[in-house]
Structures are given as C-alpha cells and as structure tokens.
Design a protein around this motif. Structure first.
Motif, PDB file in Angstrom:
ATOM      1  N   ALA A  60      12.097 -83.583   5.214  1.00 54.15           N
ATOM      2  CA  ALA A  60      11.973 -83.061   3.853  1.00 54.15           C
ATOM      3  C   ALA A  60      12.037 -81.535   3.858  1.00 54.15           C
ATOM      4  O   ALA A  60      12.747 -80.931   3.044  1.00 54.15           O
ATOM      5  CB  ALA A  60      10.664 -83.543   3.217  1.00 54.15           C
ATOM      6  N   ARG A  61      11.318 -80.910   4.777  1.00 57.02           N
ATOM      7  CA  ARG A  61      11.355 -79.440   4.866  1.00 57.02           C
ATOM      8  C   ARG A  61      12.749 -78.944   5.234  1.00 57.02           C
ATOM      9  O   ARG A  61      13.244 -77.977   4.674  1.00 57.02           O
ATOM     10  CB  ARG A  61      10.335 -78.955   5.900  1.00 57.02           C
ATOM     11  CG  ARG A  61       8.949 -78.760   5.328  1.00 57.02           C
ATOM     12  CD  ARG A  61       8.081 -77.945   6.263  1.00 57.02           C
ATOM     13  NE  ARG A  61       7.960 -78.529   7.584  1.00 57.02           N
ATOM     14  CZ  ARG A  61       7.010 -79.366   7.966  1.00 57.02           C
ATOM     15  NH1 ARG A  61       6.071 -79.723   7.110  1.00 57.02           N
ATOM     16  NH2 ARG A  61       6.984 -79.844   9.186  1.00 57.02           N
ATOM     17  N   THR A  62      13.380 -79.613   6.190  1.00 55.94           N
ATOM     18  CA  THR A  62      14.714 -79.212   6.634  1.00 55.94           C
ATOM     19  C   THR A  62      15.721 -79.277   5.494  1.00 55.94           C
ATOM     20  O   THR A  62      16.561 -78.390   5.343  1.00 55.94           O
ATOM     21  CB  THR A  62      15.181 -80.105   7.803  1.00 55.94           C
ATOM     22  OG1 THR A  62      14.274 -79.943   8.892  1.00 55.94           O
ATOM     23  CG2 THR A  62      16.587 -79.766   8.249  1.00 55.94           C
ATOM     24  N   LEU A  63      15.638 -80.325   4.687  1.00 54.22           N
ATOM     25  CA  LEU A  63      16.594 -80.530   3.591  1.00 54.22           C
ATOM     26  C   LEU A  63      16.184 -79.820   2.298  1.00 54.22           C
ATOM     27  O   LEU A  63      16.968 -79.767   1.350  1.00 54.22           O
ATOM     28  CB  LEU A  63      16.769 -82.025   3.316  1.00 54.22           C
ATOM     29  CG  LEU A  63      17.322 -82.863   4.470  1.00 54.22           C
ATOM     30  CD1 LEU A  63      17.356 -84.340   4.082  1.00 54.22           C
ATOM     31  CD2 LEU A  63      18.694 -82.368   4.887  1.00 54.22           C
ATOM     32  N   GLY A  64      14.954 -79.303   2.263  1.00 50.31           N
ATOM     33  CA  GLY A  64      14.469 -78.650   1.050  1.00 50.31           C
ATOM     34  C   GLY A  64      14.223 -79.634  -0.071  1.00 50.31           C
ATOM     35  O   GLY A  64      14.428 -79.331  -1.236  1.00 50.31           O
ATOM     36  N   LEU A  65      13.752 -80.832   0.293  1.00 52.45           N
ATOM     37  CA  LEU A  65      13.495 -81.888  -0.685  1.00 52.45           C
ATOM     38  C   LEU A  65      12.020 -82.256  -0.689  1.00 52.45           C
ATOM     39  O   LEU A  65      11.302 -82.013   0.284  1.00 52.45           O
ATOM     40  CB  LEU A  65      14.312 -83.139  -0.341  1.00 52.45           C
ATOM     41  CG  LEU A  65      15.825 -83.008  -0.361  1.00 52.45           C
ATOM     42  CD1 LEU A  65      16.470 -84.286   0.178  1.00 52.45           C
ATOM     43  CD2 LEU A  65      16.315 -82.711  -1.768  1.00 52.45           C
ATOM     44  N   GLU A  67       8.963 -84.890  -0.371  1.00 50.88           N
ATOM     45  CA  GLU A  67       8.796 -86.038   0.526  1.00 50.88           C
ATOM     46  C   GLU A  67       9.124 -87.350  -0.178  1.00 50.88           C
ATOM     47  O   GLU A  67       9.673 -88.266   0.438  1.00 50.88           O
ATOM     48  CB  GLU A  67       7.389 -86.063   1.105  1.00 50.88           C
ATOM     49  CG  GLU A  67       7.181 -84.999   2.163  1.00 50.88           C
ATOM     50  CD  GLU A  67       5.846 -85.098   2.845  1.00 50.88           C
ATOM     51  OE1 GLU A  67       5.502 -86.201   3.331  1.00 50.88           O
ATOM     52  OE2 GLU A  67       5.158 -84.068   2.901  1.00 50.88           O
ATOM     53  N   SER A  68       8.832 -87.442  -1.478  1.00 51.27           N
ATOM     54  CA  SER A  68       9.142 -88.676  -2.206  1.00 51.27           C
ATOM     55  C   SER A  68      10.652 -88.912  -2.252  1.00 51.27           C
ATOM     56  O   SER A  68      11.112 -90.053  -2.148  1.00 51.27           O
ATOM     57  CB  SER A  68       8.565 -88.629  -3.618  1.00 51.27           C
ATOM     58  OG  SER A  68       9.084 -87.522  -4.331  1.00 51.27           O
ATOM     59  N   ALA A  69      11.433 -87.860  -2.402  1.00 50.04           N
ATOM     60  CA  ALA A  69      12.894 -88.005  -2.406  1.00 50.04           C
ATOM     61  C   ALA A  69      13.391 -88.418  -1.029  1.00 50.04           C
ATOM     62  O   ALA A  69      14.311 -89.237  -0.908  1.00 50.04           O
ATOM     63  CB  ALA A  69      13.551 -86.693  -2.834  1.00 50.04           C
ATOM     64  N   VAL A  70      12.787 -87.877   0.010  1.00 53.10           N
ATOM     65  CA  VAL A  70      13.194 -88.213   1.376  1.00 53.10           C
ATOM     66  C   VAL A  70      12.825 -89.650   1.700  1.00 53.10           C
ATOM     67  O   VAL A  70      13.560 -90.333   2.417  1.00 53.10           O
ATOM     68  CB  VAL A  70      12.599 -87.209   2.389  1.00 53.10           C
ATOM     69  CG1 VAL A  70      12.773 -87.690   3.814  1.00 53.10           C
ATOM     70  CG2 VAL A  70      13.265 -85.857   2.216  1.00 53.10           C
TER      71      VAL A  70
END
Length: 145
Positions: A60-65, A67-70
């Motif tokens: 999530a941090r890597t993608l900038g999203l 956690e719920s989206a991940v």
C-alpha cells in the motif's frame, strides 16, 4: 496558440488529471490485450517482484494506496493466480505476497507493450522531454510525502 502563463498555471492540475486518465485508459486496454492485467495490477506485480515477501501494508505504501484498496487489489491478484498470499512468519496479522509463475509470465507478456508505450511517449515528448518529465513527476510524487 500559447496561453498566458497565469492561465497555464491554473490549468496544470486539470491537465495532469486528464493526461493521467488518458494514459491509464490507453495502457489498461493495451495491457489487458497483451497480458490480461491492468495498470494497477502491473504496478503491484512489479512491487512484489522487486520485494518478494512484501506485506500488504508495505505494498500500500509503495503504490500510494489505502490499505483497503490494496486488500481488493490483492484479492483480485490471488484469484487470478498472479500472486500467493501467506501468513507473515513473525507478525500474526500480516500476510506476505510472492509472485507465482503465472504472475511472472504476465510481467513478461506485458514488457513488450510497456516498451512500445514508452517509445510512443518518447516520440511525443522527445528523449530529453521524456527524461525531464519522468524527473518532474518523481519530484511531484515525493513532494507530498
């Protein structure tokens, strides 16, 4: 047909949004045809490839999203057989992700389309413009963090 600098400044955010949408829509269509994945899935697969055993929180941090989206993204990736999800060895609530052979194959199938897409962007922006745009976008990504 150049516009005054003040007008260009006001429209930069809008133009970035439009460009991002257009690029994502085109890339999604092309990646679906080439490898059966979306740009969001591609980003996640690259992150898992780069860091085998990455946790969903790290992804999530890597993608900038969020956690719920991940969580939804990872569910789609595991359902498609592109990644595996296993319990973290020391954090009881965390899971780790790894690429499957199918995930590796999807990345390989996507690479020629990524190369074509980047070549087309270089043709539009020029080699120097491509590099400068990449640097500027990286700065924008890091600016908000």
């Amino acid at each position: 047909m150049s516009e005054p600098a003040a007008e260009a400044d006001l429209r930069l955010y809008f133009l970035l949004q439009r460009a991002a949408h257009q690029l994502r829509t085109s890339a999604d269509r092309r990646l679906a045809d080439a490898a059966g994945i979306t740009t969001a899935q591609l980003g996640a697969l690259f992150a898992v490839q780069d860091r085998p055993g990455i946790t969903q929180q790290q992804l999530a941090r890597t993608l900038g999203l969020r956690e719920s989206a991940v969580t939804g993204l990872v569910t789609r990736l595991t359902t498609a057989g592109l990644v595996t999800k296993q319990a973290h060895p020391s954090e009881h609530r965390a899971v780790v992700l790894d690429l499957t052979d199918t995930g590796t194959t999807a990345l390989r199938a996507a690479q020629p389309e990524i190369d074509r897409f980047n070549a087309e962007l270089r043709a539009v922006l020029g080699d120097d413009g491509f590099a400068r745009t990449a640097v500027a976008l990286r700065r924008l990504v890091e600016w908000g963090t």
